[in-house]
Design a protein around this motif. Structure first.
Motif, PDB file in Angstrom:
ATOM      1  N   ARG A  27       0.836  -1.199   0.000  1.00  0.00           N
ATOM      2  CA  ARG A  27       0.000   0.000   0.000  1.00  0.00           C
ATOM      3  C   ARG A  27       0.876   1.255   0.000  1.00  0.00           C
ATOM      4  NH1 ARG A  27      -4.669   0.541   4.418  1.00  0.00           N
ATOM      5  NH2 ARG A  27      -5.436  -1.180   3.156  1.00  0.00           N
ATOM      6  N   LEU A  28       0.445   2.241  -0.761  1.00  0.00           N
ATOM      7  CA  LEU A  28       1.104   3.552  -0.789  1.00  0.00           C
ATOM      8  C   LEU A  28       0.070   4.599  -0.407  1.00  0.00           C
ATOM      9  CD1 LEU A  28       3.392   5.521  -1.421  1.00  0.00           C
ATOM     10  CD2 LEU A  28       2.732   5.404  -3.847  1.00  0.00           C
ATOM     11  N   ARG A  29       0.262   5.239   0.744  1.00  0.00           N
ATOM     12  CA  ARG A  29      -0.685   6.230   1.239  1.00  0.00           C
ATOM     13  C   ARG A  29      -0.076   7.625   1.083  1.00  0.00           C
ATOM     14  NH1 ARG A  29      -2.513   6.244   6.644  1.00  0.00           N
ATOM     15  NH2 ARG A  29      -4.593   6.790   5.884  1.00  0.00           N
ATOM     16  N   ILE A  30      -0.803   8.510   0.366  1.00  0.00           N
ATOM     17  CA  ILE A  30      -0.339   9.870   0.107  1.00  0.00           C
ATOM     18  C   ILE A  30      -1.400  10.851   0.583  1.00  0.00           C
ATOM     19  CG2 ILE A  30       0.335  11.539  -1.668  1.00  0.00           C
ATOM     20  CD1 ILE A  30       1.311   9.232  -3.371  1.00  0.00           C
ATOM     21  N   ASN A  31      -0.981  11.885   1.293  1.00  0.00           N
ATOM     22  CA  ASN A  31      -1.864  12.953   1.757  1.00  0.00           C
ATOM     23  C   ASN A  31      -1.564  14.204   0.937  1.00  0.00           C
ATOM     24  OD1 ASN A  31      -2.338  15.454   3.589  1.00  0.00           O
ATOM     25  ND2 ASN A  31      -3.505  13.847   4.604  1.00  0.00           N
ATOM     26  N   ALA A  32      -2.587  14.824   0.338  1.00  0.00           N
ATOM     27  CA  ALA A  32      -2.346  15.950  -0.566  1.00  0.00           C
ATOM     28  C   ALA A  32      -3.523  16.913  -0.575  1.00  0.00           C
ATOM     29  CB  ALA A  32      -2.093  15.435  -1.981  1.00  0.00           C
ATOM     30  N   PRO A  33      -3.268  18.205  -0.824  1.00  0.00           N
ATOM     31  CA  PRO A  33      -4.364  19.172  -0.951  1.00  0.00           C
ATOM     32  C   PRO A  33      -5.083  18.997  -2.283  1.00  0.00           C
ATOM     33  CG  PRO A  33      -2.268  20.248  -1.380  1.00  0.00           C
ATOM     34  CD  PRO A  33      -1.943  18.843  -0.939  1.00  0.00           C
ATOM     35  N   ALA A  34      -6.332  19.466  -2.338  1.00  0.00           N
ATOM     36  CA  ALA A  34      -7.181  19.236  -3.511  1.00  0.00           C
ATOM     37  C   ALA A  34      -6.572  19.727  -4.821  1.00  0.00           C
ATOM     38  CB  ALA A  34      -8.551  19.864  -3.285  1.00  0.00           C
ATOM     39  N   PRO A  59      -3.871  12.729 -13.126  1.00  0.00           N
ATOM     40  CA  PRO A  59      -3.475  12.095 -14.396  1.00  0.00           C
ATOM     41  C   PRO A  59      -2.460  10.973 -14.233  1.00  0.00           C
ATOM     42  CG  PRO A  59      -3.398  14.500 -14.551  1.00  0.00           C
ATOM     43  CD  PRO A  59      -3.539  14.158 -13.101  1.00  0.00           C
ATOM     44  N   MET A  60      -1.785  10.916 -13.073  1.00  0.00           N
ATOM     45  CA  MET A  60      -0.757   9.900 -12.880  1.00  0.00           C
ATOM     46  C   MET A  60      -1.314   8.564 -12.402  1.00  0.00           C
ATOM     47  SD  MET A  60       2.184  12.044 -10.863  1.00  0.00           S
ATOM     48  CE  MET A  60       2.751  13.667 -11.382  1.00  0.00           C
ATOM     49  N   VAL A  61      -2.505   8.575 -11.812  1.00  0.00           N
ATOM     50  CA  VAL A  61      -2.987   7.395 -11.091  1.00  0.00           C
ATOM     51  C   VAL A  61      -3.053   6.156 -11.977  1.00  0.00           C
ATOM     52  CG1 VAL A  61      -4.967   6.400  -9.896  1.00  0.00           C
ATOM     53  CG2 VAL A  61      -4.221   8.717  -9.337  1.00  0.00           C
ATOM     54  N   THR A  62      -3.782   6.235 -13.078  1.00  0.00           N
ATOM     55  CA  THR A  62      -3.943   5.051 -13.921  1.00  0.00           C
ATOM     56  C   THR A  62      -2.630   4.588 -14.542  1.00  0.00           C
ATOM     57  OG1 THR A  62      -6.260   5.589 -14.372  1.00  0.00           O
ATOM     58  CG2 THR A  62      -5.160   4.097 -15.910  1.00  0.00           C
ATOM     59  N   PRO A  63      -1.802   5.489 -15.121  1.00  0.00           N
ATOM     60  CA  PRO A  63      -0.510   5.023 -15.655  1.00  0.00           C
ATOM     61  C   PRO A  63       0.376   4.377 -14.590  1.00  0.00           C
ATOM     62  CG  PRO A  63      -1.025   7.199 -16.503  1.00  0.00           C
ATOM     63  CD  PRO A  63      -2.032   6.910 -15.439  1.00  0.00           C
ATOM     64  N   PHE A  64       0.365   4.937 -13.370  1.00  0.00           N
ATOM     65  CA  PHE A  64       1.202   4.373 -12.310  1.00  0.00           C
ATOM     66  C   PHE A  64       0.730   2.972 -11.926  1.00  0.00           C
ATOM     67  CE2 PHE A  64       1.645   3.763  -7.647  1.00  0.00           C
ATOM     68  CZ  PHE A  64       3.016   3.527  -7.625  1.00  0.00           C
ATOM     69  N   LEU A  65      -0.579   2.811 -11.694  1.00  0.00           N
ATOM     70  CA  LEU A  65      -1.091   1.510 -11.282  1.00  0.00           C
ATOM     71  C   LEU A  65      -1.047   0.495 -12.417  1.00  0.00           C
ATOM     72  CD1 LEU A  65      -4.093   2.591  -9.027  1.00  0.00           C
ATOM     73  CD2 LEU A  65      -1.835   1.765  -8.329  1.00  0.00           C
ATOM     74  N   GLU A  70      -1.067  -0.853  -4.142  1.00  0.00           N
ATOM     75  CA  GLU A  70      -2.400  -0.341  -3.811  1.00  0.00           C
ATOM     76  C   GLU A  70      -2.250   1.124  -3.394  1.00  0.00           C
ATOM     77  OE1 GLU A  70      -6.064  -1.163  -0.672  1.00  0.00           O
ATOM     78  OE2 GLU A  70      -4.410  -2.579  -0.850  1.00  0.00           O
ATOM     79  N   LEU A  71      -2.753   2.030  -4.217  1.00  0.00           N
ATOM     80  CA  LEU A  71      -2.572   3.461  -3.996  1.00  0.00           C
ATOM     81  C   LEU A  71      -3.773   4.048  -3.264  1.00  0.00           C
ATOM     82  CD1 LEU A  71      -0.992   6.107  -4.501  1.00  0.00           C
ATOM     83  CD2 LEU A  71      -2.150   6.245  -6.721  1.00  0.00           C
ATOM     84  N   GLU A  72      -3.496   4.809  -2.226  1.00  0.00           N
ATOM     85  CA  GLU A  72      -4.542   5.485  -1.449  1.00  0.00           C
ATOM     86  C   GLU A  72      -4.164   6.960  -1.324  1.00  0.00           C
ATOM     87  OE1 GLU A  72      -5.639   5.625   3.238  1.00  0.00           O
ATOM     88  OE2 GLU A  72      -5.689   3.635   2.319  1.00  0.00           O
ATOM     89  N   ILE A  73      -5.015   7.852  -1.853  1.00  0.00           N
ATOM     90  CA  ILE A  73      -4.762   9.288  -1.788  1.00  0.00           C
ATOM     91  C   ILE A  73      -5.848   9.938  -0.947  1.00  0.00           C
ATOM     92  CG2 ILE A  73      -4.603  11.437  -3.101  1.00  0.00           C
ATOM     93  CD1 ILE A  73      -3.535   9.839  -5.454  1.00  0.00           C
ATOM     94  N   THR A  74      -5.449  10.647   0.087  1.00  0.00           N
ATOM     95  CA  THR A  74      -6.375  11.376   0.945  1.00  0.00           C
ATOM     96  C   THR A  74      -6.267  12.861   0.645  1.00  0.00           C
ATOM     97  OG1 THR A  74      -6.145   9.736   2.708  1.00  0.00           O
ATOM     98  CG2 THR A  74      -7.019  11.892   3.327  1.00  0.00           C
ATOM     99  N   VAL A  75      -7.388  13.498   0.369  1.00  0.00           N
ATOM    100  CA  VAL A  75      -7.413  14.937   0.095  1.00  0.00           C
ATOM    101  C   VAL A  75      -7.532  15.676   1.417  1.00  0.00           C
ATOM    102  CG1 VAL A  75      -8.602  16.806  -1.090  1.00  0.00           C
ATOM    103  CG2 VAL A  75      -8.461  14.550  -2.150  1.00  0.00           C
ATOM    104  N   ASP A  76      -6.547  16.527   1.701  1.00  0.00           N
ATOM    105  CA  ASP A  76      -6.501  17.197   3.004  1.00  0.00           C
ATOM    106  C   ASP A  76      -5.652  18.451   2.879  1.00  0.00           C
ATOM    107  OD1 ASP A  76      -6.514  17.904   5.651  1.00  0.00           O
ATOM    108  OD2 ASP A  76      -5.609  16.047   6.387  1.00  0.00           O
TER     109      ASP A  76
END
Length: 302
Positions: free
Chosen positions: A95-102, A111-117, A124-130
C-alpha cells in the motif's frame, strides 16, 4: 513465545492511530463490529486494557500508547521487509498512502494514477485529500504533497509538477457592473468568491509585480472550501475569483470568464512530494518515485 496474532496488533495500531473504529475498519477492510470484537479479545488475551471507549470517541490508554509507540516502528519494518521481498521478485507491491491538498490532486496527481497503477499493478494506492498541515508520519502516510512554503525541513522533497499560477477572473457580467480593475486595490469593496479553510481562516489574495507584493482580503459575499462550488459561483456572476489557472483556463478561452490583472499574476513552483528522510522508503514509494522521474522526463520532452 507469545501467540498474539500479528493481524490483531496491526488492527490495534490502526484504531489507536486514527482514534476511530470507523476509519480503522476502512483501512483494515473489516466491519466496525468485527474490529471492536477483535480489540476486546486482544485485551482479554493480553490481560490489559489498551483502549478507552466512549459512545463518541476512542483513545489509547497509557498502556496502549506505550504499545503503539513500540509497535509502529516494528510493523513498519515487517511491511518494509515484505515489500523488499516482493521487489526482489521484480514486483514492487504494498500500500502507498499519500496525503495531498485538492489542487495538487486535481491538477497534478490525478493524471498519474492510472498510468502508475498500470505499470505497478501490485501496488495499492490510497490518496487522501486534506489541506491541513498534518504530521504524515504520525498519521500513517508514506508521503505527502505540499507547496514549498509548507515543507518541513527534515523531509526529502521532490518536485511533483511544473510551475503553476493563480489567475484572477470574473464573468463578463461582473465586469460590466463593477468595471475592470487596473490594480489590486481596485478590488476593495467589490464582490468576491473566496476560500475559507476548515479552521475558519480566510487567506488573502496575493499579487506581485516588479518586486512589489500586494495582499487584498476578499470580502465576499461567498466563501467556500471547495473549488467546484467556487467556480460555479464565479460562472454565475457572483463575483471575482482567484484560483489556479488550470481550473479556469477552458472557461477563459470560451469567454465564460475573463482574466484580469494578468500582469500581477506571477508563476510559482508547483507542488512537491515529500517523505521522511530518516528511513528507507517502502518499495511502493520507491516505485512511485521512479515513475515520477520518468513522468517528469516525458513531460519535459517536446
Amino acid at each position: 513465545m507469545d501467540d498474539t496474532d500479528l493481524r490483531d496488533l496491526q488492527a490495534f495500531a490502526a484504531v489507536a492511530r486514527h482514534r476511530s473504529f470507523r476509519r480503522a475498519a476502512l483501512e483494515q477492510r473489516v466491519s466496525v463490529s468485527s474490529l471492536s470484537q477483535r480489540m476486546r479479545e486482544l485485551e482479554e488475551h493480553l490481560g490489559v486494557r489498551l483502549l478507552n471507549r466512549t459512545t463518541r470517541s476512542v483513545a489509547p490508554t497509557e498502556a496502549g500508547d506505550q504499545l503503539l509507540r513500540r509497535l509502529e516502528p516494528a510493523l513498519g519494518e515487517v511491511a518494509g521487509a515484505l515489500s523488499d521481498l516482493r521487489e526482489r521478485q521484480g514486483r514492487p507491491a504494498g500500500r502507498l498512502r499519500i496525503n495531498a491538498p485538492a489542487p495538487a490532486v486535481d491538477l497534478v496527481l490525478a493524471p498519474m494514477v492510472t498510468p502508475f497503477l498500470t505499470r505497478f499493478p501490485d501496488v495499492e494506492l490510497e490518496i487522501t485529500v486534506d489541506i491541513a498541515l498534518i504530521d504524515i508520519v504520525a498519521q500513517g502516510y508514506d508521503a505527502g504533497v505540499r507547496y514549498e512554503e509548507h515543507l518541513a525541513q527534515d523531509m526529502i522533497a521532490v518536485p511533483l509538477g511544473p510551475p503553476q499560477r493563480f489567475v484572477l477572473c470574473a464573468a463578463p457580467s461582473v465586469l460590466d457592473r463593477f468595471g475592470v480593475p487596473e490594480r489590486p486595490e481596485d478590488l476593495l469593496g467589490k464582490p468576491s468568491v473566496s476560500t475559507v479553510y476548515a479552521s475558519g481562516a480566510h487567506p488573502p489574495w496575493e499579487f506581485e509585480k516588479d518586486g512589489r507584493i500586494v495582499r487584498i482580503q476578499p470580502g465576499g459575499p461567498f466563501h467556500a472550501g471547495h473549488t467546484g462550488i467556487q467556480l460555479r459561483a464565479a460562472l454565475d456572476g457572483l463575483g471575482f475569483l482567484m484560483t489556479f489557472d488550470e481550473y479556469v483556463r477552458e472557461h477563459i478561452a470560451a469567454g465564460r470568464l475573463v482574466a484580469v490583472l494578468e500582469d500581477w499574476s506571477q508563476s510559482f513552483p508547483g507542488p512537491f512530494l515529500y517523505y521522511p528522510s530518516r528511513r528507507q522508503p517502502p518499495a511502493s514509494l520507491r516505485a512511485f518515485l521512479d515513475f515520477l522521474k520518468d513522468w517528469r522526463r516525458q513531460a519535459a520532452t517536446p
